[in-house]
Design an enzyme around this catalytic site. Structure first.
Site, PDB file in Angstrom:
ATOM      1  CB  CYS B  49      -5.060  24.697  62.573  1.00 37.22           C
ATOM      2  SG  CYS B  49      -4.811  26.446  62.531  1.00 37.22           S
ATOM      3  CG  ASN B  50      -2.193  26.888  58.693  1.00 42.73           C
ATOM      4  OD1 ASN B  50      -3.369  26.597  58.273  1.00 42.73           O
ATOM      5  ND2 ASN B  50      -1.913  28.051  59.265  1.00 42.73           N
ATOM      6  NE  ARG B  51       3.802  25.172  59.602  1.00 49.73           N
ATOM      7  CZ  ARG B  51       4.406  25.432  58.547  1.00 49.73           C
ATOM      8  NH1 ARG B  51       5.092  24.446  58.011  1.00 49.73           N
ATOM      9  NH2 ARG B  51       3.870  26.366  57.937  1.00 49.73           N
ATOM     10  CB  SER B 106       3.061  31.492  58.158  1.00 48.92           C
ATOM     11  OG  SER B 106       3.580  30.945  59.329  1.00 48.92           O
ATOM     12  CD  GLU B 111       1.510  32.743  61.856  1.00 49.17           C
ATOM     13  OE1 GLU B 111       1.314  33.191  63.018  1.00 49.17           O
ATOM     14  OE2 GLU B 111       1.810  31.606  61.545  1.00 49.17           O
ATOM     15  CG  ASP B 112       4.171  37.332  66.031  1.00 50.22           C
ATOM     16  OD1 ASP B 112       2.955  37.193  66.061  1.00 50.22           O
ATOM     17  OD2 ASP B 112       4.717  38.550  66.534  1.00 50.22           O
ATOM     18  CD  GLN B 117       0.817  27.435  66.576  1.00 55.73           C
ATOM     19  OE1 GLN B 117       1.590  27.801  65.561  1.00 55.73           O
ATOM     20  NE2 GLN B 117      -0.452  27.613  66.510  1.00 55.73           N
ATOM     21  N   GLY B 186     -24.112  44.936  60.354  1.00 59.18           N
ATOM     22  CA  GLY B 186     -23.804  43.863  59.516  1.00 59.18           C
ATOM     23  C   GLY B 186     -22.757  42.881  60.086  1.00 59.18           C
TER      24      GLY B 186
END
Lengths: 387, 387
Positions: B49-51, B106, B111-112, B117, B186
């Site tokens: 989703c980021n690249r 990232s 993060e792993d 991926q 909440g």
């Protein structure tokens, strides 16, 4: 390894530089003193009005021994010595020597007076037999490099100061007689003084300088056999005799007007009038008079601007030359020990498999180093194949 | 050579990234399409989703062919494609692959998730037989490097976000029963939502979330078999049953008071109360009640601060590991062609004098390169002598 300790105009004020200056006998005395130390195998002392630098070669202790001896000799506390010193070691000392010799470390960038001073400093030590292999190579290469820059670039031949440019204009002025007669109006001013000094630095020029009378005294600031001082108010009396008239006063009035000059000049010979004053000293109409050419400050400003561009270009050229020669000198230093080790190396590598050597090399080096090795291998292979 | 074109969160907004995203079938289709091009010998598509990143190896034309095919396939003008793309070539593409795989590129540093991926992306191409020698080596090494960082450092195990830290606190809470019962007061707020998602990502936890009633509707934002939604005003009814109560509302009032809690709790079992609201949601006096422990926001702020320091330290460690493995991968790429040329090289160098080779080397290289050669020579000599 070579070391250099330096007290220069970049680090220390003139008062400090003076304390570390060496007269000729002092140089010899201090060189002999250092030559007695075991750690030191080579010494050169370079002392000019802008810098005192001592180059030594020898073992690791060489530079600390030098500092101690210097403090002793100059009767200064060691901490005081260290405060103003720049210390260069190994390659940075070699780089510094090249920069200094090529005039890159001078107040006037690229000036070549320093080259002569380095040559003399080296020659003194050579005569005293206090230069070793390393210093011999390095000083000779630095001097050769500076000469190459002097020959191959216009760095030192591109003056930027108005006074130098004015003097050059006078030097290039062609006239019939033996001796150029030059009047400097406002000789006692800063610009007038510098111009006059520049002019009389060459032969064949006689200067008539005008100064003002203050309380019955003339302010004469230059005494020289080829400089005659006259009173400002009498200037027109001498003008007919002049080839060149330069005016550099600070006052708001014309020092040369059209009418007075018409009256003053009897002969119509070729004459150059140079006006470097702001506001202008010379009436622009004087160019109407036969034989008179006028150069004003704009002309010199343009020259300065052009010369600045030339100088920057020549500086690039000179830097490239210096980098090349410096690198070559460093290579010589790095390679030299291996010449003596050649037989030993040959014996070690005899019969070894290229393959196992290369794999070892790959595992031991990082990628940048490995690239150098492989590039070198390629280069050698083509060289061998070419035959 | 390997190339990478990348549309990432660093360069392009999400709307652009979406246009360059690939669904699974699209990936396969595009890989097959590229595999048909002569210039391209390897392809891996990494799409998260980021690249969106496409790695290709092959000849010089590989990257321009890729760009054209991508524009065609995505029906975007080539200029539009180029506007948002980062293009990496050769060593910089290798470096980028390592950075991405190790989580250095990232949004959440280190993060792993990305490691999995990258593995999947590589595996797809491997299964499709569209990875060549170079890509095989590089992707395997990048994955190995990321695993090494995961094992040897605490980079990915050092959370900085409050929600993750709260969830960890819950996970570590020891209690007697089978299933931890957690109330989130909440739950429909941003923090409440994130915490709840974190909690149910592991088994053995049941969440009771309180939400407010608006116009007769409860705002239920999480549907999950282990999440039960109750009305805020009824919260005390369920509290006795809970092991942990978390409060994360934005309101100015206490959500848990001493008096009401005293009335609500029948059993005195060990309970953890977590208050991550600013201003505070829980009356500090509740700690006086038997079995109750209270963690407030200050506790998590301190954790975050400590973790930031740890993370920075681990980051240095991880960077060093990555640099090492990256350099080794680059070395493999650089060295590989020489393995095939070994016989040829041996023949060329056979019978050549070390001396003449070395002098040639000295004259051809600059001083930095010469130093590498001489250092290598020294290293090999000691190795031979030892061996």
């Amino acid at each position: 390894m070579m070391y250099c300790i330096s007290v220069s105009h970049k680090m220390a004020p003139v008062s400090v530089r003076e304390r570390f200056a060496f007269r000729e006998e002092e140089k010899k005395e201090f060189i002999e003193l250092l030559a007695g130390r075991e750690a030191i195998t080579g010494i050169v002392i370079l002392c000019t009005c802008n810098r005192s630098e001592i180059y030594v070669s020898g073992s690791k202790q060489a530079v600390s021994e030098l500092q101690k001896e210097l403090a002793d000799y100059k009767n200064v506390r060691l901490e005081e010595v260290l405060k103003y010193l720049n210390i260069y070691r190994g390659e940075s000392a070699i780089g510094h020597l090249f920069k200094v010799t090529c005039g890159f470390d001078s107040m006037v960038l690229g000036e070549d007076e320093i080259l002569g001073q380095v040559k003399e400093a080296y020659q003194m030590s050579k005569d005293m037999k206090t230069v070793d292999y390393e210093m011999n190579v390095l000083f000779q290469r630095a001097v050769t490099c500076a000469k190459r820059i002097k020959t191959d670039t216009n760095l030192s031949k591109t003056p930027l100061s108005i006074a130098t440019l004015v003097a050059n204009e006078v030097f290039h002025f062609k006239h019939g007689g033996d001796c150029k007669k030059v009047m400097v109006i406002g000789m006692s001013g800063k610009m007038g003084t510098t111009i006059t000094k520049n002019l009389v630095s060459k032969g064949g020029i006689e200067v008539t300088g005008t100064v003002r009378r203050h309380n019955d005294y003339l302010t004469v600031n230059i005494e020289h056999e080829r400089v005659k001082v006259v009173e400002y108010k009498d200037r027109y009396q001498y003008m007919d005799d002049m080839d060149i008239v330069i005016s550099a006063t600070l006052g708001p009035h014309y020092t040369v007007t059209y009418e007075d000059l018409c009256g003053a000049l009897a002969s119509k010979k070729k004459r150059l009038f140079i006006d470097v004053a702001v506001p202008v000293d010379m009436d622009a109409s004087i160019e109407k008079i036969d034989g008179v050419t006028l150069c004003d400050i704009d002309y010199f400003d343009t020259l300065t601007k052009n010369n600045t561009e030339i100088k920057l270009r020549e500086l690039d050229l000179a830097s490239a030359i210096m980098e090349e020669d410096l690198d070559s000198a460093i290579k010589e230093m790095v390679f030299h020990p291996y010449i003596h080790r050649m037989d030993e190396l040959k014996a070690a590598f005899s019969g070894k498999r290229l393959e196992s050597l290369l794999f070892r090399v790959r595992d031991q080096l990082n990628s940048e180093e490995l690239k150098v090795i492989l590039k070198t291998l390629d280069g050698l292979e083509s060289w061998i194949k070419e035959g």
